[in-house]
Every structure is written in C-alpha cells, then in structure tokens.
Write a protein that holds these residues in place. Structure first.
Motif, PDB file in Angstrom:
ATOM      1  N   ARG A  95       0.791  -0.924   0.029  1.00 12.52           N
ATOM      2  CA  ARG A  95       0.162   0.240   0.459  1.00 12.52           C
ATOM      3  C   ARG A  95       0.755   1.205   0.151  1.00 12.52           C
ATOM      4  N   PHE A  96       1.833   0.725   0.830  1.00 15.78           N
ATOM      5  CA  PHE A  96       2.994   2.277   0.521  1.00 15.78           C
ATOM      6  C   PHE A  96       4.231   2.521   0.264  1.00 15.78           C
ATOM      7  N   GLY A  97       4.902   1.162  -0.284  1.00 17.23           N
ATOM      8  CA  GLY A  97       5.919   1.313  -0.172  1.00 17.23           C
ATOM      9  C   GLY A  97       7.077   0.554   0.209  1.00 17.23           C
ATOM     10  N   GLY A  98       7.764  -0.478   0.612  1.00 17.76           N
ATOM     11  CA  GLY A  98       8.771  -0.887   0.864  1.00 17.76           C
ATOM     12  C   GLY A  98       9.469  -0.352   1.864  1.00 17.76           C
ATOM     13  N   ARG A  99       9.955   0.820   1.299  1.00 15.23           N
ATOM     14  CA  ARG A  99      10.774   2.455   1.697  1.00 15.23           C
ATOM     15  C   ARG A  99      10.406   3.028   3.028  1.00 15.23           C
ATOM     16  N   ASN A 100       9.311   3.496   2.406  1.00 13.37           N
ATOM     17  CA  ASN A 100       8.513   4.128   3.075  1.00 13.37           C
ATOM     18  C   ASN A 100       7.596   3.941   4.157  1.00 13.37           C
ATOM     19  N   TRP A 101       7.075   2.365   4.169  1.00 16.44           N
ATOM     20  CA  TRP A 101       6.722   1.516   5.455  1.00 16.44           C
ATOM     21  C   TRP A 101       7.617   1.431   6.274  1.00 16.44           C
ATOM     22  N   LEU A 218       8.854  -0.598  -4.385  1.00 16.88           N
ATOM     23  CA  LEU A 218       8.641  -1.480  -5.678  1.00 16.88           C
ATOM     24  C   LEU A 218       7.721  -0.949  -6.086  1.00 16.88           C
ATOM     25  N   ALA A 219       7.150  -0.301  -7.324  1.00 16.62           N
ATOM     26  CA  ALA A 219       6.277   0.456  -7.987  1.00 16.62           C
ATOM     27  C   ALA A 219       5.156  -1.203  -8.155  1.00 16.62           C
ATOM     28  N   PRO A 220       5.706  -1.932  -9.104  1.00 16.41           N
ATOM     29  CA  PRO A 220       4.902  -3.523  -9.149  1.00 16.41           C
ATOM     30  C   PRO A 220       3.964  -3.475  -8.252  1.00 16.41           C
ATOM     31  N   VAL A 221       4.665  -4.006  -6.797  1.00 19.30           N
ATOM     32  CA  VAL A 221       4.442  -4.724  -5.986  1.00 19.30           C
ATOM     33  C   VAL A 221       2.900  -4.665  -5.582  1.00 19.30           C
ATOM     34  N   ARG A 222       1.593  -5.425  -5.830  1.00 17.83           N
ATOM     35  CA  ARG A 222       0.348  -4.706  -5.594  1.00 17.83           C
ATOM     36  C   ARG A 222       0.268  -6.163  -4.105  1.00 17.83           C
ATOM     37  N   ASN A 223      -1.289  -5.209  -3.268  1.00 14.56           N
ATOM     38  CA  ASN A 223      -1.907  -6.314  -2.383  1.00 14.56           C
ATOM     39  C   ASN A 223      -2.810  -7.050  -3.441  1.00 14.56           C
ATOM     40  N   ASP A 224      -2.720  -8.593  -3.072  1.00 18.70           N
ATOM     41  CA  ASP A 224      -3.855  -9.316  -3.493  1.00 18.70           C
ATOM     42  C   ASP A 224      -4.237  -9.911  -3.098  1.00 18.70           C
ATOM     43  N   THR A 225      -5.582  -9.065  -2.777  1.00 16.52           N
ATOM     44  CA  THR A 225      -6.975  -9.597  -1.914  1.00 16.52           C
ATOM     45  C   THR A 225      -7.767 -10.940  -2.269  1.00 16.52           C
ATOM     46  N   GLY A 226      -7.457 -11.162  -3.109  1.00 19.25           N
ATOM     47  CA  GLY A 226      -7.504 -12.556  -3.674  1.00 19.25           C
ATOM     48  C   GLY A 226      -7.394 -13.862  -2.802  1.00 19.25           C
ATOM     49  N   ALA A 227      -5.929 -13.105  -3.418  1.00 22.32           N
ATOM     50  CA  ALA A 227      -5.281 -14.617  -2.292  1.00 22.32           C
ATOM     51  C   ALA A 227      -5.042 -14.309  -1.656  1.00 22.32           C
TER      52      ALA A 227
END
Length: 461
Positions: A95-101, A218-227
């Motif tokens: 949601r926020f980015g690995g570095r930011n979080w 990493l911009a391509p990282v997205r939460n997969d709520t279905g998974a």
C-alpha cells in the motif's frame, strides 16, 4: 528502467523483474542486497524493542511493588500486540511502499522507547507500565513487513537465502537487547533502566535514517486481496499457523519469560539472570537457517515432526529439573528448547511454499502455472501464519503467569507445553506424513500406481 523514480513522492522503482537473469546480474542483485541489508537493520531493532520488557522487568526490584504474575502479564501484553499488528504490517508494504513503510515502522519504535524512558521508576502505576508495554508491541510488526518487502526483491531461487538472513538477523535482536541489558546491569546497576533505553534511542533514529536514505519502493508490488481471502479459507493455512505457534510462538514466548523464570523459580539476581537469558535466543536465532537446510534435504514435514518430538523430550527434562530444583539441568533443557524452536522455525517456513505447490499439482496445474499458484497462495498465507504463530508467545506467558500464581513455580506451565508439543507432533504426522490405506490390487500393471498412492502426499514439503 530500474532507477528510482520520484514521481510518486519517494524512491520508487517502476519496473522490477528479478527472474530475468540479465536484469538480475546487471542491476537487480546489487539493489536487492542493499535493501536486504537495511531491512535487516530495521527488523533487528524492531525485535529488540518488541522484547524490551523481557529485560526491563529485570530492573524492576521490590521497590516497584509488582509480583511475578504481574510481570508475566506485562510481557504477555507486549507479545499480544506484536502478534496482532503483523497482519496490517504485512499489507502495508504494497500500500505505501517498502522503503516508506520501513521508515515509518522504524520511527514508530521511538514512541514506546521514549515512553518507557519517562515512566521507568518506582511509584509509577501498574496501569501506566501496562500501556507502555502495549506500545512496544509495534516492534513485532516489523518482521511481517520486512519479510513481505524482501520477498519481492529476490528471484525464487534466492528467496530462501534472503528470507533466512532477514529473519535470522531480526531474531538476533532478542539476545542483543538482553546482552546490552546485562552490560548495563553489570556496570551501572539494576536500578538504571534508562541507560539501556538511552542506548536504543539513537539506534532507532539511525535505522530510520538508513531506510530513508538507502532503501527503495517497488511499484509493481500490489496487494492480492483475492489470494488473501483464498488463503484464509484454506485449511492448511490454519494447520500451519497451529504448528508455527509451537515453534515461533515458543521462541518468542520463552525469550520474554526466561529471565523472569530464573529470578522467581531459581532465585537468581537480576545480574545472574541477565547473564544467562541471552544464550537461548542467540542459539535459536543462529540455527534457524539450519532448519531450512535440513528441510530442503529431508523434507520440511519430516524435520518438523521429529523436531516436535525432541521439543517434547527437552520439555520433559525441564519439568524434571523444575521439580528437583536443579538449575544446571534446567538450563540444559531450556536452552535445548530454544535451539529446537529455531530449527522448527526454519522447517515450518520451508513447508508453506511446498504445501501450496503440492496443491497446485493436485489441481492439475504444471510448470510455471503451478509455480505461480504456489507463490501466490504461499505469499498470502505467510503473513497470516506469522501473525497467528506469534500469538503462541502470549499463551506461553499467560501460562507462566497462571502457574506462578497457583503454585509459585513454572512446572505446571511446562507440563502443559509438553502436552501441546505432543499434539503438534500428532497433527504433523496425521496431516502431512500419514500414509493412506493401500488400495485393493486390481492387476499387476497397477503396482506402480498403488505404490505411489501409498506415499504420504506432503512428505516432501
């Protein structure tokens, strides 16, 4: 393009393909290693702050007016919060980015540390201590977000190595805070907890600064709520959560409780207790990768099965030592338990991707399609399993609290733990290693098929 982008308000990498050998060799590996290094630093400090009360209670002498049961409840509350915040921390990276979080999570550690610095003195109310102990739980969430973040940086064939280093480096934060506490007690005395807290305040700032300066999103990282929804509905997620309670839950619970047990059952002074408490968590942290290596070679389910048998045996030694009040035998059994929890942490984590890979094959998938299914489901399950497993630490400390309240010793709690490890052994065997009944023979040509069907379905996970 792999260079960080600032168009989203931070260091964002818009394209990331670690499975491409050329990309990985030329650009990806150096970026991934850099992020791993500073992720380990942040997670390491997070574990130290999460387990801070395992040593702060050693500074709390009779003048604080808190009995053993009250101290066990303090550390139990820190354990509980650390377990529950792992769930939102897992999803925060995408949601926020690995570095930011990581910057935010590292900075959040200042809150419980400063609060403890303010209140750590005789005369402070128990309610205040309880609220501050609850705050330290945020350090437990750092593990979940750190593991989720690093998992995205590395290719499949390097994930085990990277996640092992990340987890082990974080876990070592437990014995390190205990060693620093030992140094403080030995030099400044048991009445100076603020010295310990003062050491960690600049370290927290350093870890937050390093994450801000050197890590990436990493911009391509997205939460997969279905998974995530699918993994919640899968029985294996909850079975593995149960087994992880037995391994990681034991590790973190014993890490919190070791010093208190030594003080209250064996009449050790704060300095004597602090000189011993770090040994078990240190060995348990260092041996975690060995559990993964053994699982790679012999199968995670087999290693986990016999590891639970060994944990039950070690607990039996601890019960015997507790009854006979033998400190040397108690230490041998308890430190052995720590080592076995570390081995079990490695082997259970190895089982998770194998289970979902086996499920993919059972569904008729093969090749990359099966691998993608396994990665998707195991990635979603790991966060939940890690959170539920940490709840075991809460159970351990509440069991110790009740045992000391009723009998003045931890013997009753250890008997309960022995029974639980026996149950974990039975569940591991029944679900992952029990051979199905052999089918009735239908012809010579079916011999190979029949033999295959008699193999335990998950023996190799």
């Amino acid at each position: 393009m792999t260079a960080p982008s600032t168009q989203r308000g931070g260091r964002w990498i818009e394209q990331w393909d670690p499975e491409d050998p050329v990309f990985w060799r030329e650009k990806g590996e150096s970026v991934a290693r850099r992020n791993l290094l500073f992720s380990i630093l942040s997670e390491h400090i997070g574990f130290s702050i999460w387990t801070l009360w395992s040593v702060l209670v050693l500074f709390m002498g009779p003048e604080y007016g808190i009995d053993p049961a009250g101290k066990f409840f303090l550390v139990a509350m820190a354990t509980a919060v650390g377990a529950f915040v792992r769930v939102p921390y897992t999803f925060a990276v995408a949601r926020f980015g690995g570095r930011n979080w990581t910057v935010f999570a590292a900075g959040m550690l200042l809150v419980p540390t400063i609060a403890a610095f303010v209140v750590m003195e005789p005369g402070t109310s128990y309610t205040t201590f309880m609220l501050v102990a609850l705050l330290t739980g945020v350090g437990g969430g750092n593990f979940a977000s750190s593991m989720t973040n690093i998992n995205s940086f590395f290719p499949l064939h390097r994930k085990g190595w990277a996640l092992g280093l990340n987890a082990g480096g974080g876990n070592i934060g437990v014995p390190v805070v205990q060693l620093i506490a030992l140094l403080v007690i030995a030099t400044a005395g048991a009445g100076q907890p603020r010295v310990l807290l003062g050491i960690y305040l600049p370290l927290i700032v350093l870890s937050a600064f390093c994450a801000w300066r050197y890590m990436d999103n990493l911009a391509p990282v997205r939460n997969d709520t279905g998974a995530a929804r699918e993994s919640v509905k899968d029985a294996h997620t909850w079975i593995m959560s149960f087994l992880y309670i037995g391994t990681f839950g034991s590790f973190i619970g014993y890490s919190f409780a070791f010093g208190l047990v030594l003080q209250n059952q064996f009449d050790r002074t704060p300095l004597q207790a602090a000189s011993l408490t770090f040994i078990g968590p240190l060995l348990g942290s260092l041996i975690r990768p060995v559990g993964g290596l053994l699982a790679d070679r012999f199968g995670g389910a087999r290693i986990t099965l016999w590891n639970f048998a060994a944990m039950a045996a070690a607990t039996g030694v601890v019960v015997l030592a507790s009854v006979r009040e033998s400190l040397p035998v108690f230490l041998v059994g308890f430190v052995s338990l720590f080592v076995l929890t570390g081995l079990g942490n490695g082997s259970t984590y190895k089982m998770i991707p194998g289970i979902y890979q086996a499920k993919a094959v059972a569904l008729g998938l093969s090749g990359e399609e099966a691998a993608a299914y396994g990665r998707r489901l195991s990635g979603a399950a790991i966060g939940l399993i890690g959170a539920v497993g940490a709840v075991g630490g809460l159970g351990i400390n509440l069991a110790f609290r009740q045992s000391f309240m009723t009998s003045g010793s931890g013997t009753g709690a250890f008997v309960a733990f022995l029974a639980f490890y026996a149950l974990c052994f039975a569940v591991t065997w029944a679900v992952y290693l029990r051979r199905p009944a052999a089918p009735a023979p239908s012809g010579a040509g079916d011999e190979d098929t029949a033999e295959t069907r008699r193999q335990p379905a998950y023996a190799g996970v």
